[in-house]
Scaffold this motif. Structure first.
Motif, short mmCIF file in Angstrom:
data_model
loop_
_atom_site.label_atom_id
_atom_site.label_comp_id
_atom_site.label_asym_id
_atom_site.label_seq_id
_atom_site.Cartn_x
_atom_site.Cartn_y
_atom_site.Cartn_z
N ILE A 1 47.69 81.20 34.28
CA ILE A 1 46.80 81.51 33.38
C ILE A 1 45.62 81.65 33.90
O ILE A 1 44.97 81.34 35.04
CB ILE A 1 46.14 80.73 32.40
CG1 ILE A 1 47.67 80.00 31.58
CG2 ILE A 1 45.09 80.64 31.56
CD1 ILE A 1 48.00 78.42 31.38
N VAL A 2 45.24 83.07 33.83
CA VAL A 2 43.95 83.37 34.22
C VAL A 2 42.61 83.73 33.30
O VAL A 2 42.54 83.90 32.25
CB VAL A 2 44.04 85.05 34.77
CG1 VAL A 2 43.05 85.55 35.78
CG2 VAL A 2 45.22 85.10 35.87
N ILE A 3 41.44 82.56 33.36
CA ILE A 3 40.29 82.28 32.26
C ILE A 3 39.68 83.80 33.39
O ILE A 3 38.87 83.46 34.26
CB ILE A 3 40.12 81.51 32.27
CG1 ILE A 3 41.37 80.25 31.79
CG2 ILE A 3 38.97 80.62 31.17
CD1 ILE A 3 40.74 78.92 32.20
N GLU A 4 38.64 84.56 32.26
CA GLU A 4 37.45 86.42 32.83
C GLU A 4 36.32 85.13 32.40
O GLU A 4 36.22 84.98 30.69
CB GLU A 4 37.49 86.63 32.85
CG GLU A 4 36.92 87.95 33.09
CD GLU A 4 36.82 89.57 32.76
OE1 GLU A 4 36.03 89.77 32.90
OE2 GLU A 4 37.68 89.64 31.67
N THR A 5 35.37 84.34 32.93
CA THR A 5 34.16 84.13 32.14
C THR A 5 33.30 84.68 33.02
O THR A 5 32.90 85.23 34.13
CB THR A 5 33.67 82.27 32.27
OG1 THR A 5 32.65 81.99 32.39
CG2 THR A 5 34.20 82.38 34.17
#
Length: 358
Positions: free
Chosen positions: A97-101
């Motif tokens: 999972i990649v979370i871009e913030t």
């Protein structure tokens, strides 16, 4: 108990190149099924549209989820945790999972959220990646377009609008496991080295600082750090706790003479080293860690034949952290030790080969 699904948090200011980095990652996913969570704010769903159009089987529309509220630290219970649960409960759970913030949404509260009991047994933070605009940071501006970042901040009334960008930047660096100095091609070689040296001294020990152009980072450098960031929050203290803001695009801020994806992985190189059997796995792992330190190797992976053991020894190293375990019998194949070395361009291949073969 199935292994936890790793999640990588990508942070950095508007225009640093996060979206380009993620797009490159999806296009070069090597068969990994990657789910993406975008921390959006307001109606600026630009990135979602770009990424939904990437058309690769590793990034279908179902694999992209948007957090509708800007501020993750305020919406953990009603937004972030349910989104994660939905992903984790799918039949075809993602490999990663990649979370871009947004760089205005500090990574620390997000990392802390992984300790929530609903998700803590099923997912772990593989690493926090902070993307920086090398040119802007070296000029002391911290963002390519400061006015755009300020406009982005102004859209969220929850946000502390007074904190200087330099302090938000310090928080991103304090939380990072890897710092990507993007747009490094716009700086002279000496400027890049000076900036990398400064970021190394400003970050925690063991944080890898790498340079990149157009976000072109090999997937096995970006993913698979295996840090478990949620377990060492004390070391990642916020300089300040700020309330926060929207999300980012990358825009076409890169100077006009650049063409997309021309660079590929010029800044990185990898090669394979083969050698005969080893006799002492523990001593070999210590030697590998020393070689990695001496030559600033980013990743080293492969397997070794150990004298008198039918099983092969798998070796995986992220920086100087070396893991090794026996995984399967060699079978009919050649009993040899075979290691892939990955690092920034300019590795001293002959010296590394000689040291590993010793």
């Amino acid at each position: 108990m199935p292994a936890k699904i790793p999640a990588t948090v990508v942070t950095g200011f508007l225009g640093a190149g996060k979206t380009t980095l993620i797009r490159h990652m999806l296009e070069n996913a090597q068969g990994k099924r990657i789910a993406l969570i975008i921390n959006e704010f307001g109606d600026l769903g630009v990135d979602g549209d770009i990424l939904k159009g990437c058309g690769d089987e590793t990034c279908t529309e179902d694999d992209i989820m948007e957090l509708s509220n800007g501020c993750i630290c305020c919406t953990v219970a009603e937004d972030f945790v349910p989104t994660m649960q939905k992903l984790l409960e799918r039949e075809n759970a993602p490999d990663h999972i990649v979370i871009e913030t947004s760089g205005l949404a500090l990574p620390q509260p997000l990392v802390r959220a992984f300790n929530w009991p609903e998700i803590s047994t099923r997912v772990t933070v593989d690493g926090v990646v902070t993307v920086v605009d090398g040119k802007a940071v070296s000029e002391g501006r911290f963002a390519h377009n400061v006015a755009a970042v300020d406009a982005q901040r102004a859209m969220d009334e929850n946000l502390d609008h007074e904190t200087p960008l330099s302090e938000l930047f310090e928080d991103q660096v304090a939380c990072a496991d890897m710092i990507v100095v993007n747009k490094s091609d716009l700086l002279g070689a000496d400027e890049v080295e000076t900036l990398i040296g400064k970021l190394r001294s400003d970050s925690r020990g063991g944080v890898q600082v790498v340079k990149a152009t157009m976000g072109a980072l090999p997937v096995d450098v970006l993913l698979g750090q295996g840090i478990g960031s949620e377990n060492d929050l004390e070391a990642r203290h916020e300089v300040h706790h700020h309330h926060h803001d929207h999300h980012d695009d990358d825009g076409d801020h890169h100077d006009d003479h650049h063409h997309h994806h021309d660079h590929d992985h010029d800044e990185f190189e990898s090669f394979v080293v083969t050698r005969a059997e080893i006799t002492d796995p523990a001593a070999f792992a210590l030697r590998v860690a020393d070689i990695i330190r001496d030559h600033d190797i980013l990743r080293l992976k492969g397997f070794a034949a150990v004298t008198g053991k039918p099983m092969r020894l798998t070796i995986q190293a992220v920086g100087p952290r070396v893991d090794s375990y026996f995984d399967q019998p060699f079978g009919t194949g050649t009993r040899e030790t075979r290691l892939v070395v990955i690092g920034q361009a300019g590795l001293d291949r002959a010296a590394i080969e000689a040291a590993l073969a010793a």
